[in-house]
Every structure is written in structure tokens, then in C-alpha cells.
Design a protein around this motif. Structure first.
Motif, PDB file in Angstrom:
ATOM      1  N   UNK A  81       0.738  -1.285  -0.024  1.00  0.00           N
ATOM      2  CA  UNK A  81      -0.223   0.022   0.073  1.00  0.00           C
ATOM      3  C   UNK A  81       0.752   1.210  -0.116  1.00  0.00           C
ATOM      4  N   UNK A  82       0.621   2.336  -0.896  1.00  0.00           N
ATOM      5  CA  UNK A  82       1.184   3.562  -0.916  1.00  0.00           C
ATOM      6  C   UNK A  82       0.702   4.315   0.326  1.00  0.00           C
ATOM      7  N   UNK A  83       1.371   5.383   0.469  1.00  0.00           N
ATOM      8  CA  UNK A  83       0.852   6.736   1.440  1.00  0.00           C
ATOM      9  C   UNK A  83      -0.196   7.323   0.897  1.00  0.00           C
ATOM     10  N   UNK A  84      -0.973   7.829   1.899  1.00  0.00           N
ATOM     11  CA  UNK A  84      -2.172   8.711   1.445  1.00  0.00           C
ATOM     12  C   UNK A  84      -1.405  10.139   1.195  1.00  0.00           C
ATOM     13  N   UNK A  85      -1.821  10.639   0.089  1.00  0.00           N
ATOM     14  CA  UNK A  85      -1.203  11.814  -0.721  1.00  0.00           C
ATOM     15  C   UNK A  85      -0.060  11.528  -1.912  1.00  0.00           C
ATOM     16  N   UNK A  86       0.320  10.244  -1.481  1.00  0.00           N
ATOM     17  CA  UNK A  86       1.177   9.940  -2.796  1.00  0.00           C
ATOM     18  C   UNK A  86       0.518  10.087  -4.357  1.00  0.00           C
ATOM     19  N   UNK A  87       1.356  10.671  -5.170  1.00  0.00           N
ATOM     20  CA  UNK A  87       0.985  10.601  -6.626  1.00  0.00           C
ATOM     21  C   UNK A  87       1.489   9.436  -7.117  1.00  0.00           C
ATOM     22  N   UNK A  88       0.575   8.965  -7.916  1.00  0.00           N
ATOM     23  CA  UNK A  88       0.924   7.561  -8.586  1.00  0.00           C
ATOM     24  C   UNK A  88       0.070   7.873 -10.038  1.00  0.00           C
ATOM     25  N   UNK A  89       0.443   6.593 -10.871  1.00  0.00           N
ATOM     26  CA  UNK A  89      -0.005   6.467 -11.912  1.00  0.00           C
ATOM     27  C   UNK A  89      -0.656   4.991 -12.209  1.00  0.00           C
ATOM     28  N   UNK A  90      -1.930   5.131 -12.525  1.00  0.00           N
ATOM     29  CA  UNK A  90      -2.716   3.856 -12.712  1.00  0.00           C
ATOM     30  C   UNK A  90      -2.920   3.515 -14.107  1.00  0.00           C
ATOM     31  N   UNK A  91      -2.626   2.264 -14.472  1.00  0.00           N
ATOM     32  CA  UNK A  91      -2.836   1.818 -15.949  1.00  0.00           C
ATOM     33  C   UNK A  91      -3.771   1.124 -16.170  1.00  0.00           C
ATOM     34  N   UNK A  92      -4.806   1.130 -16.756  1.00  0.00           N
ATOM     35  CA  UNK A  92      -6.022   0.665 -17.210  1.00  0.00           C
ATOM     36  C   UNK A  92      -6.371   0.536 -18.595  1.00  0.00           C
ATOM     37  N   UNK A  93      -6.772  -0.585 -19.181  1.00  0.00           N
ATOM     38  CA  UNK A  93      -7.002  -0.812 -20.711  1.00  0.00           C
ATOM     39  C   UNK A  93      -6.113   0.170 -21.550  1.00  0.00           C
ATOM     40  N   UNK A  94      -4.788  -0.141 -21.085  1.00  0.00           N
ATOM     41  CA  UNK A  94      -3.691   0.664 -21.799  1.00  0.00           C
ATOM     42  C   UNK A  94      -3.671   1.973 -21.549  1.00  0.00           C
ATOM     43  N   UNK A  95      -4.494   2.703 -20.948  1.00  0.00           N
ATOM     44  CA  UNK A  95      -4.634   4.287 -20.622  1.00  0.00           C
ATOM     45  C   UNK A  95      -3.900   4.448 -19.219  1.00  0.00           C
ATOM     46  N   UNK A  96      -2.863   5.212 -19.180  1.00  0.00           N
ATOM     47  CA  UNK A  96      -2.038   5.659 -18.079  1.00  0.00           C
ATOM     48  C   UNK A  96      -2.670   7.017 -17.550  1.00  0.00           C
ATOM     49  N   UNK A  97      -3.171   6.746 -16.157  1.00  0.00           N
ATOM     50  CA  UNK A  97      -4.062   7.924 -15.620  1.00  0.00           C
ATOM     51  C   UNK A  97      -3.480   8.206 -14.056  1.00  0.00           C
ATOM     52  N   UNK A  98      -2.987   9.741 -14.236  1.00  0.00           N
ATOM     53  CA  UNK A  98      -2.371  10.242 -13.073  1.00  0.00           C
ATOM     54  C   UNK A  98      -3.288  10.234 -12.022  1.00  0.00           C
ATOM     55  N   UNK A  99      -2.939   9.864 -10.650  1.00  0.00           N
ATOM     56  CA  UNK A  99      -3.987   9.811  -9.485  1.00  0.00           C
ATOM     57  C   UNK A  99      -3.243  10.317  -8.165  1.00  0.00           C
ATOM     58  N   UNK A 100      -4.027  10.312  -7.332  1.00  0.00           N
ATOM     59  CA  UNK A 100      -3.622  10.410  -5.786  1.00  0.00           C
ATOM     60  C   UNK A 100      -4.084   9.524  -4.742  1.00  0.00           C
ATOM     61  N   UNK A 101      -3.298   8.983  -3.992  1.00  0.00           N
ATOM     62  CA  UNK A 101      -3.999   8.409  -2.989  1.00  0.00           C
ATOM     63  C   UNK A 101      -4.778   9.027  -1.928  1.00  0.00           C
ATOM     64  N   UNK A 102      -6.008   9.015  -1.677  1.00  0.00           N
ATOM     65  CA  UNK A 102      -6.852   9.518  -0.729  1.00  0.00           C
ATOM     66  C   UNK A 102      -7.005   8.832   0.595  1.00  0.00           C
ATOM     67  N   UNK A 103      -7.129   7.540   0.499  1.00  0.00           N
ATOM     68  CA  UNK A 103      -7.345   6.665   1.866  1.00  0.00           C
ATOM     69  C   UNK A 103      -6.842   5.412   1.554  1.00  0.00           C
ATOM     70  N   UNK A 104      -6.454   4.780   2.799  1.00  0.00           N
ATOM     71  CA  UNK A 104      -5.813   3.358   2.699  1.00  0.00           C
ATOM     72  C   UNK A 104      -6.692   2.572   3.787  1.00  0.00           C
ATOM     73  N   UNK A 105      -6.783   1.371   3.925  1.00  0.00           N
ATOM     74  CA  UNK A 105      -7.400   0.369   4.607  1.00  0.00           C
ATOM     75  C   UNK A 105      -6.717  -0.893   4.408  1.00  0.00           C
ATOM     76  N   UNK A 106      -5.757  -1.137   5.262  1.00  0.00           N
ATOM     77  CA  UNK A 106      -4.821  -2.448   4.933  1.00  0.00           C
ATOM     78  C   UNK A 106      -4.369  -2.587   3.421  1.00  0.00           C
TER      79      UNK A 106
END
Length: 235
Positions: A81-106
Motif C-alpha cells: 500500500x502507498x501512503x495517503x497523498x502519494x502521487x501515482x499512475x494507474x494503467x487501465x485498458x492501456x491508458x495511463x491515468x495520473x492519480x492521488x492516494x486519498x485513503x488506505x485500509x490495509x
């Protein structure tokens, strides 16, 4: 656009064993970031966006099992699990989408897309087309492996790995079409076949896809070791 895909759930409808066995990603027609809740009684559409790739700010990659998705973000299961507020990139269906972690639960994480996505376009990218073969996301993780071809063993560098196969180097052209046994660091031996060759690089397709949890755990351990090594070097 989504009218024909929407499935309404009434409060009195029982969930069959088949529904529970087929754990599909839920796509919500909203812009809110999905959160962990009990079964919801709202309008949702089911899609095949099951596995994606998560890349953190340091370039570390891991698989993500998408549990719920909206135009504004996703909720998914990760091994590290990354940390809250970390900036990441999520790849779905070959699309790369910039995102931010807003919450974690385990191992469950909520990601907010930097910009709302077009669900229609994203879902359309998963529709089967003539000559198109959906490919699981590939993790660019450098490691060593042993490839057995007949009685010959090759020690190779792994360039990327997915649930369905891997790319390795160096190997010989005669191996194309041959059955192989691959042993990767800390993973169980994997049977497969060399499908293509180019400039001493080869693509191996596994006879049976790896289990998500198996590969995710392996990647998670590598990330933990990398994190510990980085912490030690800073001291």
C-alpha cells in the motif's frame, strides 16, 4: 450510453452463489472516489476491468485488482500500500491515468484521478475487436531467471512479467515454439512456451496464467526489500 448496461438491484433481491463466485469489477456512474462499504443499492454497471498496473513516484510497479471504479477514481487491492497523498499512475485498458492516494485500509486503497475519465472510452477499450487480444498489464521488473529448454539451461534477464507471460534475454532463435520451464527468483517453476524471438530477446507465454495473489505477493516482497535497502543506505 450506459442505459443498456445498468443493472438495478432491488432491496429484496437475493445474491446467487454464481454472482458471488464471479467477482467482477464494479463501475459506478458517478465522479466520487469509491470507498469500502457494504453492498450498495444504487445503479452500477459491471465491466471486465479486473487487473491494472500501479506505478508510484519512484517508478516502482505492482499489480492492482480493481474492485470499484468511477469516473473520478478507483478502489483497489494492492500488495504494497502507498501512503495517503502519494502521487501515482494507474494503467487501465492501456491508458495511463495520473492519480492521488486519498485513503488506505490495509491492502485496500482509494485513488482519486487528477482529472475525471471518460468511462465510455475506457470501457470501449476493453471490447474485443478482430485481431485484438487483451493483454494483462506488464510489470517492468528487472531480475534473473533460469529457462530450461530441453536439456539446456539459460540464465536470463527478465525485462517484464505479467500474469500471462514474460520477456527474457538472452536466448537463442531455435527456442521459438519450444516448451520451457522457467524459474524466477522466489517464484514457483512455471511451464510455458517461447512464442517469439527478436535480437536475442524472447517472449514466453505461460501454459497457465499466474494467480494474481501469487504475483502480487512476489512483487510486494521485492518492493519491501527495495524500501528496506533504501532506508539502510540513507543511514
Amino acid at each position: 450510453m450506459f442505459g443498456s448496461l445498468i443493472r438495478r438491484k432491488s432491496s429484496g433481491t437475493a445474491v446467487s452463489a454464481t454472482d458471488e463466485a464471479f467477482e467482477s469489477t464494479t463501475v459506478s456512474l458517478s465522479t466520487a472516489v469509491p470507498r469500502p462499504v457494504e453492498r450498495r443499492e444504487d445503479e452500477r454497471v459491471s465491466a471486465m476491468l479486473r487487473i491494472g498496473k500501479l506505478v508510484d513516484g519512484a517508478g516502482n510497479q505492482q499489480l492492482i485488482k480493481v474492485k470499484n471504479m468511477s469516473a473520478g477514481g478507483v478502489m483497489g487491492i494492492v500488495s504494497h500500500a502507498p501512503r495517503v497523498d502519494d502521487h501515482v499512475q494507474i494503467e487501465l485498458s492501456s491508458q495511463k491515468i495520473p492519480a492521488t492516494v486519498v485513503w488506505t485500509r490495509e491492502d485496500l486503497v482509494g485513488f482519486k484521478f487528477d482529472q475525471n475519465v471518460d468511462l465510455g472510452e475506457l470501457l470501449a477499450g476493453r471490447k474485443p475487436r478482430l485481431g485484438f487480444r487483451a493483454r494483462p498489464p506488464r510489470l517492468e521488473i528487472a531480475c534473473k531467471a533460469s529457462v530450461k529448454v530441453g536439456k539446456v539451461y539459460y540464465t536470463v534477464d527478465v525485462h517484464d512479467i505479467s500474469l500471462a507471460g514474460m520477456k527474457v534475454e538472452p536466448i537463442e532463435e531455435y527456442c521459438v515454439g519450444k516448451k520451457v520451464l522457467v524459474v524466477v527468483e522466489s517464484l514457483r517453476p512455471i511451464k510455458g512456451e517461447v512464442r517469439w524471438f527478436s535480437e536475442r530477446r524472447a517472449g514466453i507465454v505461460f501454459d497457465r496464467p499466474l494467480d494474481f495473489d501469487e504475483l502480487a505477493e512476489w512483487v510486494g516482497k521485492r518492493l519491501e526489500l527495495a524500501s528496506l535497502k533504501a532506508s539502510y543506505q540513507k543511514k
